[in-house]
Design a protein around this motif. Structure first.
Motif, short mmCIF file in Angstrom:
data_model
loop_
_atom_site.label_atom_id
_atom_site.label_comp_id
_atom_site.label_asym_id
_atom_site.label_seq_id
_atom_site.Cartn_x
_atom_site.Cartn_y
_atom_site.Cartn_z
N ASP A 193 4.30 11.93 -1.91
CA ASP A 193 3.05 11.12 -1.51
C ASP A 193 1.93 11.23 -2.43
N GLN B 122 3.06 16.21 -1.45
CA GLN B 122 1.73 15.42 -1.34
C GLN B 122 0.98 15.84 -2.72
N HIS C 158 0.39 13.20 5.35
CA HIS C 158 -0.32 12.08 5.62
C HIS C 158 0.64 11.38 6.72
N GLY D 99 0.74 -1.32 -0.12
CA GLY D 99 -0.08 0.00 -0.12
C GLY D 99 0.96 1.22 0.08
N ALA D 100 0.19 2.26 0.09
CA ALA D 100 0.88 3.38 0.11
C ALA D 100 1.79 3.92 1.32
N THR D 101 1.49 3.40 2.32
CA THR D 101 2.22 3.39 3.85
C THR D 101 3.72 2.68 3.37
N ASP E 68 -1.03 4.28 -4.84
CA ASP E 68 -1.75 2.90 -4.53
C ASP E 68 -2.55 2.40 -5.62
N HIS F 91 -4.68 -0.12 -5.16
CA HIS F 91 -5.87 -0.55 -4.46
C HIS F 91 -6.78 0.77 -4.07
N LYS F 92 -6.31 1.83 -4.45
CA LYS F 92 -7.35 3.08 -4.31
C LYS F 92 -7.81 3.41 -5.69
N ALA G 179 1.09 8.46 7.33
CA ALA G 179 1.80 7.29 6.69
C ALA G 179 3.32 7.72 6.51
N ALA H 190 -0.67 9.01 -3.22
CA ALA H 190 -1.59 7.75 -2.91
C ALA H 190 -2.66 7.61 -3.76
N PHE H 191 -3.48 8.87 -4.04
CA PHE H 191 -4.84 8.75 -4.89
C PHE H 191 -4.53 9.84 -5.58
N VAL I 101 -5.57 14.04 1.71
CA VAL I 101 -6.56 12.77 2.10
C VAL I 101 -7.99 13.56 2.61
N ASN J 27 5.62 4.58 0.58
CA ASN J 27 6.41 5.85 1.06
C ASN J 27 7.54 5.27 1.72
N GLY K 168 -2.48 15.28 -3.48
CA GLY K 168 -3.97 14.72 -3.27
C GLY K 168 -3.86 14.58 -1.30
C1 LIG Z 1 -4.25 6.10 1.76
C2 LIG Z 1 -3.12 7.16 2.06
C3 LIG Z 1 -1.79 6.78 2.61
C4 LIG Z 1 -1.85 5.41 3.18
O1 LIG Z 1 -1.97 4.26 2.21
P1 LIG Z 1 -2.27 2.74 2.50
O2 LIG Z 1 -2.48 2.27 1.09
O3 LIG Z 1 -3.42 3.03 3.44
O4 LIG Z 1 -0.99 2.29 3.33
C5 LIG Z 1 -0.67 7.54 2.41
N1 LIG Z 1 -1.15 8.80 2.01
C6 LIG Z 1 -1.94 9.17 1.46
C7 LIG Z 1 -2.04 10.81 0.87
C8 LIG Z 1 -3.19 8.48 1.50
O5 LIG Z 1 -4.55 8.73 0.84
#
Ligand SMILES: *Cc1c(COP(=O)(O)O)cnc(C)c1O
Length: 459
Positions: free
Chosen positions: A261, A232, A187, A143-145, A290, A292-293, A189, A263-264, A236, A148, A234
């Motif tokens: 970062d 960043q 984030h 995942g994004a955690t 991600d 999965h997002k 993460a 993630a989305f 959250v 990163n 996006g």
């Molecule tokens: C969801 C998210 C994360 C963490 O991603 P995971 O897939 O839950 O590990 C990190 N940064 C941002 C901006 C996110 O939206």
């Protein structure tokens, strides 16, 4: 030759699993999004003593489906807006089943050539779609955690190597201090990853942000190497993007490694209509996102990218006498050695959607977010963010009132949204990022939100 007593295929079991899964998905649109309390209370039936003897697998599956399915959150459906996480495209669920049957441990190319090839090809497509530089190194992670963490490990390697220090060999004891810059809205993460890497969760320079959560360029510090800047793409809550076009050249000019970062938000680069939001991030050094997002593949699937592929490989690759080396060994680029073939679903999603299909999905989700914002604002509720992407942050009044409305929406079950505190304001967060969300889903959910808000904001 063979004296098998148990056939390798339990056809009835697998067909039963497929039938149960199909029924689950077919029933999703008609059920409440959050699980009913009574479904949750039945989960205690799972909590038995560990059985001494075997149980018929068909019975095990029945226990999973009959107790588990009703107690799930309907994340795979079109009216879950609680987190920025998306659903799973049908082709990716199907690919996931096939890949589970393959059971490929996708660490080494020579052992699992088919899945290693799918992963390599899909990474090439992603690098192209996201506008990243040719030659970028990448790995599939959970995942994004972890993406990163992985990308920042490459950053740590590179900036310390530049300073004459081999961090993999010698660790951080006695290493030249690394300046790490994050935005005040980074984030958690990213912050956690910095902690895991020994760079410190709070031993960072924090840049203040504006009302949308974007780093303020006027407050960006002067830097000297070794330095890592975490941007960043996006936020959250708001979906806002840090001002990359301004900050990336300055940070790189000062010798810093720039990490993103995304993630989305990084997916915006894959849509001609949204790409302006992601402009400037392609000049960074590493990126986390991600699948999965917003690509809508099943859990778990994150992606770590490093412009300097060798920095990523130097950090992640393992060598052992019993491990063969092949063409592109996936494990050279990830913290994991053994892992599932995450790239199968990524390849399937991209192969099925095509460039245009992906852009259409992203743009449709953003259009739906704007519809929520318009509908809520028209009814007199305060939308706290500029709706630039798929995120809407809305207040229904005082914190207690907003809390009551959110509880009401969750209990009602038509849709599901969570709460947040955005710059000291209690608010509801709507994230639209599922392939499954239709215009009807949005209208039905908006109607429920407005109905519940009208009744719960009345004193
Ligand atoms: C969801 C998210 C994360 C963490 O991603 P995971 O897939 O839950 O590990 C990190 N940064 C941002 C901006 C996110 O939206």
């Amino acid at each position: 030759m063979t004296n098998r007593t148990v056939p390798i295929v339990n056809r009835d079991l697998l067909n039963d699993a497929a039938a149960r899964a199909v029924r689950y998905l077919e029933e999703l649109p008609g059920r409440r999004v959050g699980p009913a309390a009574e479904a949750l209370s039945r989960l205690s039936a799972w909590d038995t003593a560990l059985p001494e003897g075997p149980t018929d697998p068909a019975e095990v599956l029945r226990l999973l489906d009959e107790l588990g399915s009703p107690a799930t959150m309907a994340m795979a459906g079109g009216r879950f807006f609680g987190f920025v996480i998306g659903g799973a495209l049908p082709v990716t669920v199907a690919a996931n089943w096939l890949a589970a049957a393959w059971d490929q441990n996708t660490g080494l190319h020579t052992i699992t050539p088919a899945t290693a090839e799918l992963e390599r090809i899909a990474l090439g497509w992603l690098i192209n779609l996201l506008g990243l530089p040719l030659g970028t190194g990448a790995g599939y992670v959970t995942g994004a955690t972890v993406a990163n963490f992985t990308a920042l490990a490459a950053a740590r390697h590179a900036v310390l190597k530049q300073a004459g220090w081999d961090v993999e060999e010698h660790g951080l004891f006695g290493a030249p201090p690394v300046t790490v810059v994050v935005g005040a809205e980074a984030h958690p993460a990213v912050v956690k990853s910095l902690g895991l890497l020994g760079l410190g969760r709070s031993r960072v320079v924090t840049v203040p942000v504006d009302r949308q959560g974007r780093m303020r360029p006027d407050a960006f510090p002067r830097l000297a190497p070794p330095a890592i800047v975490c941007l960043q793409a996006g936020n959250v809550n708001t979906g806002a993007f840090d001002p990359a076009a301004d900050i990336v050249p300055r940070a790189k000019g000062a010798g810093a490694w720039v990490h993103v970062d995304g993630a989305f938000g990084l997916w915006a680069a894959a849509s001609p209509r949204l790409a302006h939001l992601a402009a400037g991030f392609e000049a960074a050094d590493s990126w986390a996102t991600d699948a999965h997002k917003w690509l809508n593949v099943p859990y778990d699937c994150g992606l770590a990218f490093s412009r300097d592929a060798e920095a990523l490989r130097a950090t992640m690759a393992v060598r052992a006498s019993y491990l063969p080396t092949g063409a592109r060994d996936p494990s050279d680029f990830t913290p994991e050695l053994s892992r599932r073939a995450r790239g199968v679903e990524v390849w399937a999603a991209l192969r099925a959607l095509g460039r245009a299909g992906l852009a259409e999905m992203l743009e449709r989700n953003c259009r739906h977010a704007r519809r929520f914002a318009e509908g809520l604002a028209a009814a007199g509720y305060e939308v706290l963010n500029e709706v630039v992407l798929n995120q809407v942050v809305v207040s229904f009044g005082a914190p207690e009132v907003t809390g009551r409305v959110i509880n009401g929406i969750q209990e009602d079950g038509t849709c599901w949204c969570g709460s947040t505190v955005w710059q000291d304001r209690t608010a509801m967060r709507i994230s639209v990022c599922s392939w499954a969300t239709t215009d009807d889903d949005v209208e039905m959910s908006l109607e429920a939100m407005l109905r519940i808000a009208a009744s719960r904001t009345r004193r």
